[in-house]
Design an enzyme around this catalytic site. Structure first.
Site, PDB file in Angstrom:
ATOM      1  N   VAL A 129      11.983  52.328  15.333  1.00 36.56           N
ATOM      2  CA  VAL A 129      10.704  52.711  14.845  1.00 36.56           C
ATOM      3  C   VAL A 129       9.937  51.924  14.037  1.00 36.56           C
ATOM      4  O   VAL A 129       8.845  51.329  14.180  1.00 36.56           O
ATOM      5  CB  VAL A 129      10.525  54.246  14.627  1.00 36.56           C
ATOM      6  CG1 VAL A 129       9.115  54.451  14.110  1.00 36.56           C
ATOM      7  CG2 VAL A 129      11.139  55.232  15.348  1.00 36.56           C
ATOM      8  N   GLY A 147       9.263  48.489  15.949  1.00 40.39           N
ATOM      9  CA  GLY A 147       8.065  48.897  17.114  1.00 40.39           C
ATOM     10  C   GLY A 147       6.760  48.856  16.379  1.00 40.39           C
ATOM     11  O   GLY A 147       5.762  48.312  16.750  1.00 40.39           O
ATOM     12  N   GLU A 148       6.603  49.773  15.230  1.00 37.87           N
ATOM     13  CA  GLU A 148       5.393  49.861  14.578  1.00 37.87           C
ATOM     14  C   GLU A 148       5.068  48.787  13.856  1.00 37.87           C
ATOM     15  O   GLU A 148       3.770  48.340  13.947  1.00 37.87           O
ATOM     16  CB  GLU A 148       5.646  51.117  13.510  1.00 37.87           C
ATOM     17  CG  GLU A 148       4.167  51.494  12.675  1.00 37.87           C
ATOM     18  CD  GLU A 148       4.298  52.772  12.216  1.00 37.87           C
ATOM     19  OE1 GLU A 148       3.173  53.051  11.503  1.00 37.87           O
ATOM     20  OE2 GLU A 148       5.373  53.537  12.137  1.00 37.87           O
ATOM     21  N   SER A 149       6.080  47.941  13.401  1.00 34.22           N
ATOM     22  CA  SER A 149       5.404  46.646  12.706  1.00 34.22           C
ATOM     23  C   SER A 149       5.089  45.547  13.868  1.00 34.22           C
ATOM     24  O   SER A 149       3.848  45.030  13.631  1.00 34.22           O
ATOM     25  CB  SER A 149       6.947  45.959  12.244  1.00 34.22           C
ATOM     26  OG  SER A 149       7.524  46.758  11.003  1.00 34.22           O
TER      27      SER A 149
END
Length: 140
Positions: free
Chosen positions: A57, A60-62
Site C-alpha cells: 500500500v 502504491g500510494e507513493s
C-alpha cells in the site's frame, strides 16, 4: 511534464518523503501517463518473511499520490482521500515493481491503479488510490 526525464527530475527535486526513503522506494519512470517504482522485499516483511501488505500500500500510494501531484501542476496539491488494495500473491525476495497508470484525471479528482509484481512478473497486489486536487496553501 514533457517527458520521463522531466518527471524524474521533478521527483528528485520534490522528494518522495521519509517513509518512501526508509522503505527503499526508487522511482525509475515518472510521467502523468505512467510511473514506475521499485521497493526491496528485505526490510519490509511480516514476521513470516512475506512482504508486508502495508508495504504494498505504501508503494502504491507513493506512486499514485506523486503522479496525481505531477498532474495537478504548480500551485495545486493532490491529497489522497481513498486507497484500497487487493493482495493476490506474495513476494519473499528481491524487489517488487509498481506500475501506476491513471484511470481518471479530472479537474478536482484523480484515480490511479498501481499493479505491483514480484521479480517473476507475477502480480502480487493491485492498489487503487483516489486523490482530490486543491489549491496549495499560501506560503506565510
Amino acid at each position: 511534464m514533457a517527458d520521463q526525464q522531466d518527471g524524474l527530475q521533478w521527483v528528485r527535486e520534490r522528494g518522495a518523503g521519509l517513509l518512501a526513503e526508509r522503505m527503499g522506494i526508487e522511482f525509475t519512470e515518472f510521467s502523468v501517463e505512467r510511473s514506475v517504482a521499485t521497493m526491496p522485499v528485505a526490510g519490509n516483511t511480516q514476521p513470516v518473511g512475506l512482504l508486508h501488505g502495508g508495504a504494498y500500500v505504501v508503494l502504491g500510494e507513493s506512486l499514485g499520490s506523486m503522479a496525481a501531484n505531477l498532474f495537478a501542476g504548480p500551485g495545486r496539491l493532490a491529497v489522497g482521500v481513498d486507497v484500497n488494495a487487493t493482495h493476490t500473491a506474495s513476494a519473499v525476495r528481491g524487489v517488487v515493481t509498481g506500475v501506476c497508470t491513471p484511470i481518471h484525471l479530472g479537474r478536482t479528482l484523480t484515480v490511479h491503479e498501481i499493479a505491483i509484481t514480484n521479480e517473476d512478473g507475477r502480480r502480487c497486489s493491485t492498489v487503487r488510490i483516489t486523490n482530490v486536487i486543491r489549491d496549495a496553501p499560501k506560503a506565510s
